[in-house]
Design a protein around this motif. Structure first.
Motif, PDB file in Angstrom:
ATOM      1  N   THR A 215      30.011  38.681  58.495  1.00  0.00           N
ATOM      2  CA  THR A 215      28.997  39.411  59.250  1.00  0.00           C
ATOM      3  C   THR A 215      27.758  39.729  58.429  1.00  0.00           C
ATOM      4  O   THR A 215      26.804  40.322  58.953  1.00  0.00           O
ATOM      5  CB  THR A 215      29.571  40.723  59.813  1.00  0.00           C
ATOM      6  N   GLU A 216      27.759  39.367  57.165  1.00  0.00           N
ATOM      7  CA  GLU A 216      26.616  39.658  56.296  1.00  0.00           C
ATOM      8  C   GLU A 216      25.550  38.565  56.343  1.00  0.00           C
ATOM      9  O   GLU A 216      24.492  38.704  55.725  1.00  0.00           O
ATOM     10  CB  GLU A 216      27.111  39.853  54.853  1.00  0.00           C
ATOM     11  N   VAL A 217      25.854  37.480  57.058  1.00  0.00           N
ATOM     12  CA  VAL A 217      24.926  36.350  57.179  1.00  0.00           C
ATOM     13  C   VAL A 217      24.907  35.882  58.627  1.00  0.00           C
ATOM     14  O   VAL A 217      25.712  36.315  59.447  1.00  0.00           O
ATOM     15  CB  VAL A 217      25.333  35.187  56.244  1.00  0.00           C
ATOM     16  N   HIS A 282      37.502  39.604  60.240  1.00  0.00           N
ATOM     17  CA  HIS A 282      38.430  38.607  60.791  1.00  0.00           C
ATOM     18  C   HIS A 282      39.590  39.311  61.492  1.00  0.00           C
ATOM     19  O   HIS A 282      40.208  40.221  60.935  1.00  0.00           O
ATOM     20  CB  HIS A 282      38.974  37.711  59.671  1.00  0.00           C
ATOM     21  N   LYS A 283      39.878  38.868  62.701  1.00  0.00           N
ATOM     22  CA  LYS A 283      41.029  39.367  63.438  1.00  0.00           C
ATOM     23  C   LYS A 283      41.431  38.316  64.462  1.00  0.00           C
ATOM     24  O   LYS A 283      40.709  37.338  64.694  1.00  0.00           O
ATOM     25  CB  LYS A 283      40.716  40.692  64.132  1.00  0.00           C
ATOM     26  N   LEU A 284      42.607  38.517  65.058  1.00  0.00           N
ATOM     27  CA  LEU A 284      43.079  37.585  66.071  1.00  0.00           C
ATOM     28  C   LEU A 284      42.283  37.735  67.359  1.00  0.00           C
ATOM     29  O   LEU A 284      41.973  38.855  67.789  1.00  0.00           O
ATOM     30  CB  LEU A 284      44.559  37.831  66.381  1.00  0.00           C
ATOM     31  N   VAL A 291      41.161  30.613  71.793  1.00  0.00           N
ATOM     32  CA  VAL A 291      40.740  30.068  70.494  1.00  0.00           C
ATOM     33  C   VAL A 291      40.401  28.592  70.628  1.00  0.00           C
ATOM     34  O   VAL A 291      39.403  28.113  70.077  1.00  0.00           O
ATOM     35  CB  VAL A 291      41.845  30.278  69.435  1.00  0.00           C
ATOM     36  N   PHE A 292      41.211  27.876  71.375  1.00  0.00           N
ATOM     37  CA  PHE A 292      41.042  26.430  71.490  1.00  0.00           C
ATOM     38  C   PHE A 292      40.173  26.037  72.686  1.00  0.00           C
ATOM     39  O   PHE A 292      39.247  25.238  72.553  1.00  0.00           O
ATOM     40  CB  PHE A 292      42.408  25.753  71.539  1.00  0.00           C
ATOM     41  N   LYS A 293      40.441  26.618  73.852  1.00  0.00           N
ATOM     42  CA  LYS A 293      39.701  26.214  75.048  1.00  0.00           C
ATOM     43  C   LYS A 293      38.262  26.721  75.033  1.00  0.00           C
ATOM     44  O   LYS A 293      37.313  25.978  75.326  1.00  0.00           O
ATOM     45  CB  LYS A 293      40.410  26.704  76.310  1.00  0.00           C
ATOM     46  N   ASP A 294      38.084  27.994  74.679  1.00  0.00           N
ATOM     47  CA  ASP A 294      36.767  28.625  74.813  1.00  0.00           C
ATOM     48  C   ASP A 294      35.934  28.564  73.541  1.00  0.00           C
ATOM     49  O   ASP A 294      34.731  28.825  73.591  1.00  0.00           O
ATOM     50  CB  ASP A 294      36.928  30.088  75.238  1.00  0.00           C
ATOM     51  N   GLU A 302      34.077  30.873  67.244  1.00  0.00           N
ATOM     52  CA  GLU A 302      35.064  31.846  67.711  1.00  0.00           C
ATOM     53  C   GLU A 302      34.551  33.253  67.356  1.00  0.00           C
ATOM     54  O   GLU A 302      34.282  33.537  66.187  1.00  0.00           O
ATOM     55  CB  GLU A 302      36.417  31.566  67.067  1.00  0.00           C
ATOM     56  N   PRO A 303      34.412  34.160  68.325  1.00  0.00           N
ATOM     57  CA  PRO A 303      33.689  35.415  68.094  1.00  0.00           C
ATOM     58  C   PRO A 303      34.399  36.438  67.223  1.00  0.00           C
ATOM     59  O   PRO A 303      33.756  37.347  66.695  1.00  0.00           O
ATOM     60  CB  PRO A 303      33.470  35.957  69.513  1.00  0.00           C
TER      61      PRO A 303
END
Length: 598
Positions: A215-217, A282-284, A291-294, A302-303
């Motif tokens: 999140t620092e970049v 980082h988290k699930l 994770v795969f479809k969107d 991945e947000p």
């Protein structure tokens, strides 16, 4: 910004330093004329050009010879979950021979990936050598210094990834940590892999101090600190794990791990713990499917930061910078796509009926030209994490004959970090701590839609917890190029391949307990939804329901379509590694030796 946008503009900077020259710089490889005559003084004169040089190192991860197909979908099979391409011709001196452990040094699919990985090492070496020498590195503006330190750390991390892939596929190899022009003799013998791993662990410890957190970049596919730490944990587990050793080593030609292996499990635990403490980074994702479809199949970042490290593919239908994910593997649409990787029916039944990951990982269908579903038989299931119908839509899905879809390859996900932590903690403590149990259960709970009541009881003894980790890594990370190498570092590859062969034979013959599972399954005919009659988990009816079509499920066809090829030539204490390509050996004039019985 996505790296793929930048990739299209890096050809000249890559070639400014003739970066295509690999460690194996024999006359054959030196005859290529440089595309550009720009000198290092120009390339490493400012941040913009230095960044382009580092992106040139990133580029060696991608394309047909990288994680676009060969490293990701040829080299990582057969394992106990999936089979590489079967059917004839076999033997083929190509991908089928690699998958089924019939590979020789002359195999046509070995040399180019091997050399591309070493080209990546050389490109990273040049960046590691020149960037810290730049005047701006120490005397530029604060932003320039931050940018250059990040680039330095990225280059160190990329070199570690290239070497990890080389070592886990080929074992001991020549190691070079300086650019080729700094080395008096490029033809070096093998270096013990433990020494190389140690060097990489030190490199990554330095890189951690140089590379920012996510999140620092700005958000893109460049390496950030979570990726550095996660890769260091992974390399530590390989350093401390089992691997096939040369006959001339102190171990003899056998699978062995070092006496001080727990030192490296401690590194892995510490690095994973550092990532786990930063859930702001980082988290699930709450949805495994998403994770795969969107994200990955939608070519989006991945947000939640669950994907810590991924290979950016340029989406330019290029063998050099793109991937064949969704073309070589996965279900077919309108008879398009190879569907070359087979999910073993034994893997299907590793999942229980309420695990949401099963229908993401396994795609038991194809789509017609009218986008209606056709069920696949139990012996021809395919992987689904990178499926064509999640990547394309509309007329493109039905009609596109393209082989390249610009889908990134995930190298490291946060769930892997949680499971590495749990594994290392259990190994160090002789039983899992409460934190390790919680890490495993976090992964399992997500798999059951957040319903912790469905995950069952987690073992609290060492052996039970280790076995739970072995299974959970299969359920969570299948199809991501990880499983075979996990089994090797645990010294379970031979055992698991043999066990699956026995299980497949029992399934084909419907021996107990498989006589209680369906011999046929029935899918809804001409439906735009995949609808099955009955359950996959009981014997069911032998009569085809009205409006449905039958497919063989657990039947003798497993023997003819899978068992004929699956890991058929595997030899323990031999097949865990690949032979060095013959063309490379020839260029070395006897200095580099073949090992492991090849």
């Amino acid at each position: 910004m996505k790296l793929s946008i930048i990739h299209k503009n890096i050809v000249k900077p890559i070639c400014m330093l003739v970066l295509l020259t690999s460690v194996f710089s024999c006359k054959k490889y030196l005859t290529n004329d440089p595309v550009s005559s720009f000198a290092p003084e120009y390339v490493f004169s400012d941040v913009v050009n230095a960044q382009k040089a580092v992106l040139g190192a990133y580029a060696c991860l991608a394309g047909d010879q990288g994680y676009g197909i060969r490293i990701s979908m040829y080299y990582s099979y057969d394992d106990d979950l999936m089979m590489g391409q079967g059917s004839t011709p076999y033997p083929d001196n190509e991908r089928r021979d690699i998958a089924h452990y019939n590979v020789t040094a002359s195999n046509t699919q070995l040399a180019a990936p091997f050399l591309q990985l070493y080209a990546g090492v050389e490109r990273a070496n040049l960046c590691i050598y020149y960037i810290p020498k730049m005047a701006l590195y120490s005397s530029g503006s604060e932003q320039q210094k931050k940018d250059l330190k990040r680039l330095h750390g990225e280059a160190l991390t990329l070199r570690a990834q290239f070497y990890l892939e080389l070592l886990r596929n080929w074992g001991d190899l020549p190691a070079q940590y300086e650019p080729a022009f700094q080395v008096a003799d490029l033809y070096q013998p093998k270096t013990d892999r433990d020494s190389i791993y140690n060097h990489l662990l030190d490199d990554l410890a330095l890189a951690e101090t140089l590379v920012p957190w996510r999140t620092e970049v700005s958000k893109d596919e460049r390496i950030t600190q979570g990726a550095v730490r996660g890769l260091r944990a992974r390399i530590a587990l390989f350093r401390g794990g089992y691997s096939l050793r040369r006959a001339s080593s102190s171990y003899g030609q056998t699978m062995a791990r070092p006496a001080d292996y727990k030192t490296y499990y401690q590194i892995a635990k510490d690095e994973c713990a550092a990532i786990m403490q930063r859930e702001d980074q980082h988290k699930l994702n709450s949805s495994f499917r998403s994770v795969f479809k969107d994200a990955i199949c939608a070519k989006a970042i991945e947000p939640n930061g669950e994907v810590l490290f991924e290979v950016s593919m340029d989406g330019g239908t290029s063998a050099l910078g793109d991937s064949k994910l969704g073309y070589y593997n996965g279900p077919r649409t309108n008879s398009k796509g190879n569907a070359a990787l087979t999910v073993l029916p034994s893997y299907f039944y590793m999942y229980d009926s309420t695990d949401t990951r099963r229908d993401v990982m396994i795609a038991p269908y194809d789509l017609s030209a009218t986008l209606t579903y056709t069920g696949r038989a139990g012996q021809s299931l395919v992987d689904g994490k990178f499926r064509r119908d999640w990547i394309l839509s509309g007329t493109d899905l039905v009609n596109s004959a393209a082989q390249y879809f610009g889908v990134n390859w995930p190298i490291l996900r946060y769930s892997d970090v949680l499971l590495m932590y749990a594994e290392a903690d259990n190994e160090l403590g002789g039983a899992p701590s409460a934190t390790a149990i919680a890490a495993l259960e976090k992964v399992r709970t997500r798999a059951y839609g957040g319903n912790a009541s469905l995950i069952g009881t987690t073992p609290t003894d060492y052996t039970g917890f280790f076995n739970a980790i072995v299974k959970e890594r299969a359920l969570e990370l299948g199809g991501e190029g990880i499983r075979k190498y996990d089994l090797i570092r645990w010294n379970l590859l031979s055992t698991r391949l043999a066990a699956v062969k026995t299980q497949l034979t029992a399934m084909a013959g419907r021996a107990a307990p498989w006589n209680n599972y369906p011999a046929k399954m029935y899918y809804k005919t001409a439906s735009t939804s995949l609808l099955w009659a009955g359950s996959f988990y009981d014997a069911g009816s032998s009569t085809t329901p009205s409006g449905y079509t039958s497919v063989n499920w657990l039947s003798p066809s497993i023997t003819t379509t899978i068992s004929t090829y699956y890991a058929i030539a595997f030899q323990n204490n031999h097949s865990e590694l690949l032979p060095i390509p013959q063309t490379v050996l020839d260029s070395y004039s006897g200095i580099l030796k073949q090992d492991y019985g090849y």
